[in-house]
Design a protein around this motif. Structure first.
Motif, PDB file in Angstrom:
ATOM      1  N   HIS A   1      -0.401  -7.157   7.446  1.00 23.48           N
ATOM      2  CA  HIS A   1       0.357  -5.929   7.995  1.00 23.48           C
ATOM      3  C   HIS A   1       0.973  -6.308   9.494  1.00 23.48           C
ATOM      4  O   HIS A   1      -0.062  -6.866  10.285  1.00 23.48           O
ATOM      5  CB  HIS A   1      -0.450  -4.604   8.286  1.00 23.48           C
ATOM      6  CG  HIS A   1       0.047  -3.272   8.558  1.00 23.48           C
ATOM      7  ND1 HIS A   1       0.443  -3.135   9.862  1.00 23.48           N
ATOM      8  CD2 HIS A   1       0.497  -2.403   7.671  1.00 23.48           C
ATOM      9  CE1 HIS A   1       1.157  -1.899   9.793  1.00 23.48           C
ATOM     10  NE2 HIS A   1       1.210  -1.478   8.449  1.00 23.48           N
TER      11      HIS A   1
ATOM     12  N   THR B   1       0.748  -1.174  -0.007  1.00 26.49           N
ATOM     13  CA  THR B   1       0.029  -0.008   0.103  1.00 26.49           C
ATOM     14  C   THR B   1       0.783   1.337  -0.071  1.00 26.49           C
ATOM     15  O   THR B   1       2.042   1.142   0.430  1.00 26.49           O
ATOM     16  CB  THR B   1      -0.963   0.008   1.123  1.00 26.49           C
ATOM     17  OG1 THR B   1      -0.274  -0.299   2.509  1.00 26.49           O
ATOM     18  CG2 THR B   1      -1.901  -1.112   1.200  1.00 26.49           C
ATOM     19  N   ARG B   2       0.436   2.308  -0.509  1.00 24.34           N
ATOM     20  CA  ARG B   2       1.039   3.626  -0.621  1.00 24.34           C
ATOM     21  C   ARG B   2       0.688   4.299   0.906  1.00 24.34           C
ATOM     22  O   ARG B   2       0.011   3.843   1.600  1.00 24.34           O
ATOM     23  CB  ARG B   2       0.552   4.474  -1.950  1.00 24.34           C
ATOM     24  CG  ARG B   2       0.574   3.582  -3.178  1.00 24.34           C
ATOM     25  CD  ARG B   2       0.077   4.522  -4.230  1.00 24.34           C
ATOM     26  NE  ARG B   2       0.064   3.990  -5.601  1.00 24.34           N
ATOM     27  CZ  ARG B   2      -0.950   3.460  -6.078  1.00 24.34           C
ATOM     28  NH1 ARG B   2      -2.162   3.443  -5.334  1.00 24.34           N
ATOM     29  NH2 ARG B   2      -0.943   2.605  -7.111  1.00 24.34           N
ATOM     30  N   SER B   3       1.144   5.505   0.811  1.00 24.55           N
ATOM     31  CA  SER B   3       0.973   6.263   2.091  1.00 24.55           C
ATOM     32  C   SER B   3      -0.686   6.719   2.317  1.00 24.55           C
ATOM     33  O   SER B   3      -0.927   6.959   3.699  1.00 24.55           O
ATOM     34  CB  SER B   3       1.764   7.651   1.978  1.00 24.55           C
ATOM     35  OG  SER B   3       1.258   8.653   1.088  1.00 24.55           O
ATOM     36  N   ASP B   4      -1.415   6.507   1.416  1.00 20.33           N
ATOM     37  CA  ASP B   4      -2.906   7.040   1.696  1.00 20.33           C
ATOM     38  C   ASP B   4      -3.927   5.609   1.467  1.00 20.33           C
ATOM     39  O   ASP B   4      -4.805   5.596   1.688  1.00 20.33           O
ATOM     40  CB  ASP B   4      -3.494   7.713   0.249  1.00 20.33           C
ATOM     41  CG  ASP B   4      -3.229   7.128  -1.031  1.00 20.33           C
ATOM     42  OD1 ASP B   4      -2.587   5.889  -1.018  1.00 20.33           O
ATOM     43  OD2 ASP B   4      -3.765   7.470  -1.830  1.00 20.33           O
ATOM     44  N   GLY B   5      -3.130   4.397   1.909  1.00 26.14           N
ATOM     45  CA  GLY B   5      -3.697   3.116   1.991  1.00 26.14           C
ATOM     46  C   GLY B   5      -4.054   2.520   0.714  1.00 26.14           C
ATOM     47  O   GLY B   5      -4.388   1.359   0.628  1.00 26.14           O
ATOM     48  N   THR B   6      -3.983   3.064  -0.517  1.00 31.34           N
ATOM     49  CA  THR B   6      -4.228   2.425  -1.966  1.00 31.34           C
ATOM     50  C   THR B   6      -2.972   1.530  -2.266  1.00 31.34           C
ATOM     51  O   THR B   6      -2.055   1.819  -1.933  1.00 31.34           O
ATOM     52  CB  THR B   6      -4.574   3.499  -2.952  1.00 31.34           C
ATOM     53  OG1 THR B   6      -3.490   4.450  -3.029  1.00 31.34           O
ATOM     54  CG2 THR B   6      -5.792   4.447  -2.448  1.00 31.34           C
TER      55      THR B   6
END
Length: 199
Positions: free
Chosen positions: A34, A12-17
């Motif tokens: 996670h 995931t990226r920093s925005d959760g996507t």
């Protein structure tokens, strides 16, 4: 490897996507892990060639389990191995008791199966039980192992009274609360010794 095939890393990226590509068309499920949350798995998703599927996945915080492993006389069991497995999903964790018998495990799912082995055992489960772990909370437990049973020796002979070597012997406890399953082979004297079988 997704990057080697020209895709993005499957994190995931920093925005959760995230974007998982390329994915082989067909029916798939997404398994997400996670270190601070319990794993999550989606329903079956149908992916056709050239299509894009969007899915929202909600991770839950896991619980923390702390405890001690003790013998019946309250002696700490140093080096006891604990296997913690989810009843649903693929979560598995192995941890060991410290010098004072203390152990800890984090990010556990709500229902787990705990198997405890003494440090000198060869695959023999000392105790096994299910346990509920409240999410995002700390749970403490004392695990008291049942008293170790003495070994039993069996000797196998043929009809003439000569010892039978290399006989395969499978030993299974008829007591459902006694976790004993062994496969052994007789020695040159036709004997096997089964640890923890007496009684």
């Amino acid at each position: 490897d997704a990057e080697a095939q020209g895709g993005e890393p499957w994190v995931t990226r920093s925005d959760g996507t995230f974007r998982a590509a390329p994915v082989t068309p067909g029916r798939v499920q997404v398994l997400v892990r996670h270190p601070e949350y319990t794993e999550a798995i989606t329903e079956l998703l149908e992916i056709t060639p050239g299509s894009e599927v969007k899915v929202n996945i909600v991770l839950k915080r896991g619980g923390r389990l702390e405890g001690r492993v003790l013998e019946e006389d309250r002696t700490p069991v140093i080096g006891a191995r604990l296997e913690i497995a989810a009843l649903e999903g693929t979560f598995q964790l192995v941890t060991y008791a410290a010098e004072d018998g203390v152990f800890a495990a984090a990010s556990l799912p709500e229902t787990v199966l705990i198997s405890v082995y003494r440090p000198d055992s060869v695959g023999e489960v000392a105790t096994r039980f299910e346990m509920e772990i409240p999410p995002d909370k700390r749970t403490s437990i004392e695990i008291v192992l049942p008293e170790q049973r003495e070994p039993s020796t069996f000797k196998f002979k043929d009809s003439r009274g000569y010892p039978l070597s290399r006989v395969e012997v499978r030993v299974v406890s008829l007591d459902l609360e006694t976790l004993l399953t062994r496969t052994l082979f007789t020695n040159d004297d036709g004997e096997i010794t089964v640890e923890g079988a007496r009684g």
